[in-house]
Design an enzyme around this catalytic site. Structure first.
Site, mmCIF file in Angstrom:
data_model
loop_
_atom_site.group_PDB
_atom_site.id
_atom_site.type_symbol
_atom_site.label_atom_id
_atom_site.label_comp_id
_atom_site.label_asym_id
_atom_site.label_seq_id
_atom_site.Cartn_x
_atom_site.Cartn_y
_atom_site.Cartn_z
ATOM 1 N N ARG A 50 0.600 -1.266 -0.843
ATOM 2 C CA ARG A 50 -0.037 0.227 0.184
ATOM 3 C C ARG A 50 0.866 1.283 -0.234
ATOM 4 O O ARG A 50 0.831 2.228 -0.455
ATOM 5 C CB ARG A 50 -0.697 0.291 1.037
ATOM 6 C CG ARG A 50 -1.673 1.458 1.518
ATOM 7 C CD ARG A 50 -2.874 1.146 2.175
ATOM 8 N NE ARG A 50 -2.786 0.577 3.053
ATOM 9 C CZ ARG A 50 -2.466 0.915 4.221
ATOM 10 N NH1 ARG A 50 -1.658 1.841 4.487
ATOM 11 N NH2 ARG A 50 -2.583 0.122 5.617
ATOM 12 N N TYR A 102 -11.417 19.899 -16.729
ATOM 13 C CA TYR A 102 -12.025 18.603 -16.458
ATOM 14 C C TYR A 102 -13.211 17.372 -16.021
ATOM 15 O O TYR A 102 -13.206 18.618 -14.953
ATOM 16 C CB TYR A 102 -11.029 17.149 -16.335
ATOM 17 C CG TYR A 102 -11.121 15.036 -16.629
ATOM 18 C CD1 TYR A 102 -11.641 14.874 -17.677
ATOM 19 C CD2 TYR A 102 -11.438 15.199 -15.316
ATOM 20 C CE1 TYR A 102 -11.959 13.699 -17.667
ATOM 21 C CE2 TYR A 102 -12.009 13.442 -15.695
ATOM 22 C CZ TYR A 102 -11.998 13.018 -16.377
ATOM 23 O OH TYR A 102 -12.852 11.861 -16.413
ATOM 24 N N ASP A 174 -2.829 20.514 -13.729
ATOM 25 C CA ASP A 174 -3.419 18.524 -14.858
ATOM 26 C C ASP A 174 -2.468 19.143 -16.418
ATOM 27 O O ASP A 174 -2.525 20.205 -17.157
ATOM 28 C CB ASP A 174 -4.509 18.933 -14.687
ATOM 29 C CG ASP A 174 -5.202 17.427 -15.337
ATOM 30 O OD1 ASP A 174 -4.366 16.856 -16.356
ATOM 31 O OD2 ASP A 174 -5.873 17.102 -14.984
ATOM 32 N N LYS A 199 -3.876 7.687 -19.773
ATOM 33 C CA LYS A 199 -3.792 8.426 -21.362
ATOM 34 C C LYS A 199 -2.865 8.661 -21.986
ATOM 35 O O LYS A 199 -1.855 7.616 -21.766
ATOM 36 C CB LYS A 199 -4.564 9.601 -20.550
ATOM 37 C CG LYS A 199 -5.273 10.103 -20.455
ATOM 38 C CD LYS A 199 -7.473 10.288 -20.173
ATOM 39 C CE LYS A 199 -8.178 10.267 -19.232
ATOM 40 N NZ LYS A 199 -8.415 11.471 -18.726
HETATM 41 C C1 LIG Z 1 -8.828 11.854 -17.624
HETATM 42 C C2 LIG Z 1 -8.181 12.815 -16.589
HETATM 43 C C3 LIG Z 1 -8.381 13.077 -15.667
HETATM 44 C C4 LIG Z 1 -8.894 11.646 -14.711
HETATM 45 O O1 LIG Z 1 -7.707 10.715 -14.694
HETATM 46 P P1 LIG Z 1 -8.215 8.719 -14.379
HETATM 47 O O2 LIG Z 1 -7.353 8.230 -14.600
HETATM 48 O O3 LIG Z 1 -9.383 8.876 -15.503
HETATM 49 O O4 LIG Z 1 -8.877 8.696 -13.194
HETATM 50 C C5 LIG Z 1 -8.222 13.592 -14.920
HETATM 51 N N1 LIG Z 1 -7.677 15.356 -15.728
HETATM 52 C C6 LIG Z 1 -7.488 15.088 -17.068
HETATM 53 C C7 LIG Z 1 -7.512 16.673 -18.003
HETATM 54 C C8 LIG Z 1 -7.669 13.683 -17.446
HETATM 55 O O5 LIG Z 1 -8.330 13.728 -19.143
#
Ligand SMILES: *Cc1c(COP(=O)(O)O)cnc(C)c1O
Length: 382
Positions: A50, A102, A174, A199
């Site tokens: 963990r 997002y 982000d 992604k």
């Molecule tokens: C997909 C995404 C998230 C969230 O990520 P997950 O892996 O789906 O939890 C956050 N910010 C952006 C810009 C995203 O495209």
């Protein structure tokens, strides 16, 4: 000086970390716990998965290297990383954030962060004067996505970093849309960089993961305490999948970006397309700032069509491109932000941002550009 980013995608910082078995592919340490040599001495530096695990450490070191971070922490999803990040704040803390974010992040703010007493203020972060005017004595962070999702708005990272510094607040970015291959917010003054590893980093539409990269070790240690306490860390197998995915990050990003630009230019010329939001096209309002602060524009962009009927026709008519949410993988996906990624954004905010029933978002994968164009053409006109 470390190696170039292409090399670090594959090897990380090779001098920092090597596996004892000398396996070329880093092993998956599928274990819950690690043996201790004697009380207070665990021998390996690992106690319990963990909190830490060698496969996860390896992926964390690689991501930290790519982002130029002091440290990175791997989470079970991008949202897990973002929610752990918001555990750094206390009731009454004021957070300024981009108004175009997002959808899951907006859902987190409205359903959890605000309940916990955080004061979240959405502003147009593409305008630094607006950000400056929003600063309060209680401001603890400026939270941005650049380019933003789905409207591809560009925020000046160095400008926001200067404002955050003046205010004694953190700049949190982000960086999912450009990945560390194209943009490194820490080099521009950000304190925390977040990624959905689901992604581009994973890159194959097969793994959910998230990363928080910290510019300094103190901040990273605070987040590690949160992650080991909450327990939302990345599994060894998923850590390995992201490690494997990242080996091809550079070549994927280059090819996907090129194909996406070709598609954006082609779409701009179609009679059924109203407007293309692509930061690599010089008529995009954020083109110059993005060109200054990044090395590319990625492979995700949005466009509006002449009617809701055309939008639905495309979504239902594509056969190679998949009608699905997510982005950044080998398979091209087309998304209807209004109902898929942004349903939890209040209707009048969506309207104000331009998230309408004619807006589509395209994530371009690794298929051949001719096949993708033919697919869109048949869907829209056939
Ligand atoms: C997909 C995404 C998230 C969230 O990520 P997950 O892996 O789906 O939890 C956050 N910010 C952006 C810009 C995203 O495209």
């Amino acid at each position: 000086m470390s190696h170039s980013i292409e090399t670090r995608c594959i090897h990380g910082d090779v001098h920092k970390f090597r596996e004892d078995s000398r396996a070329i592919s880093f092993p998956i340490y599928q274990t819950a716990s690690f043996s201790h040599i004697e009380p207070g001495h665990n021998g390996s530096g690992f106690d319990y998965t963990r909190e830490s695990n060698p496969t996860r450490s390896r992926v964390e070191e690689t991501v930290a290297s790519l982002e130029g971070a002091a440290d990175a922490i791997a989470f079970s999803s991008g949202m897990a990383a973002i929610s752990a990040c918001f555990e750094l704040f206390r009731p009454g803390d004021h957070i300024i954030c981009s108004e175009d974010l997002y959808g899951g992040t907006v859902r987190l703010f409205h359903n959890i962060s605000e309940k916990n007493g955080l004061v979240i203020q959405f502003v147009d972060t593409t305008d630094l004067d607006t950000v400056r005017a929003a600063l309060r004595p209680s401001t603890r962070a400026i939270y941005v996505e650049t380019p933003s999702n789905p409207m591809m708005n560009v925020t000046d990272l160095a400008g926001c970093a200067a404002l955050a510094k003046e205010a004694g607040a953190l700049l949190i970015a982000d960086n999912t849309f450009l990945s560390p291959y194209f943009q490194n917010p820490i080099a521009l003054g950000a304190d925390i960089v977040l990624h959905s590893g689901s992604k581009f980093l994973g890159g194959h539409n097969d793994t959910i993961s998230g990363f928080l990269c910290a510019a300094d070790q103190d901040l990273a240690d605070r987040v590690r305490l949160i992650s080991k306490t909450i327990g939302n860390t990345l599994s060894p197998f998923d850590s390995w999948l992201v490690l494997r995915g990242m080996k091809t990050l550079a070549v994927r990003m280059e090819r996907q970006q090129q194909t996406a630009l070709t598609l954006a230019r082609w779409l701009s010329e179609q009679s059924w397309v109203k407007k293309v939001y692509h930061i690599g096209l010089p008529d995009h309002p954020g083109y110059a700032i993005n060109a200054r602060q990044s090395r590319g524009w990625g492979s995700t962009f949005s466009f509006t069509v002449d009617s809701r009927e055309t939008a639905l026709k495309i979504l239902e008519g594509v056969s190679l491109i998949t009608f699905a949410e997510s982005l950044g993988g080998t398979e091209s996906l087309i998304t209807y932000p209004l109902v898929q990624t942004h349903p939890d954004v209040p209707a009048q905010v969506r309207e104000h941002l331009g998230i309408t029933d004619t807006l589509l978002r395209l994530s371009v994968g690794l298929e051949h550009e001719d096949d993708l164009i033919a697919d869109l053409k048949t869907a829209a006109e056939g």
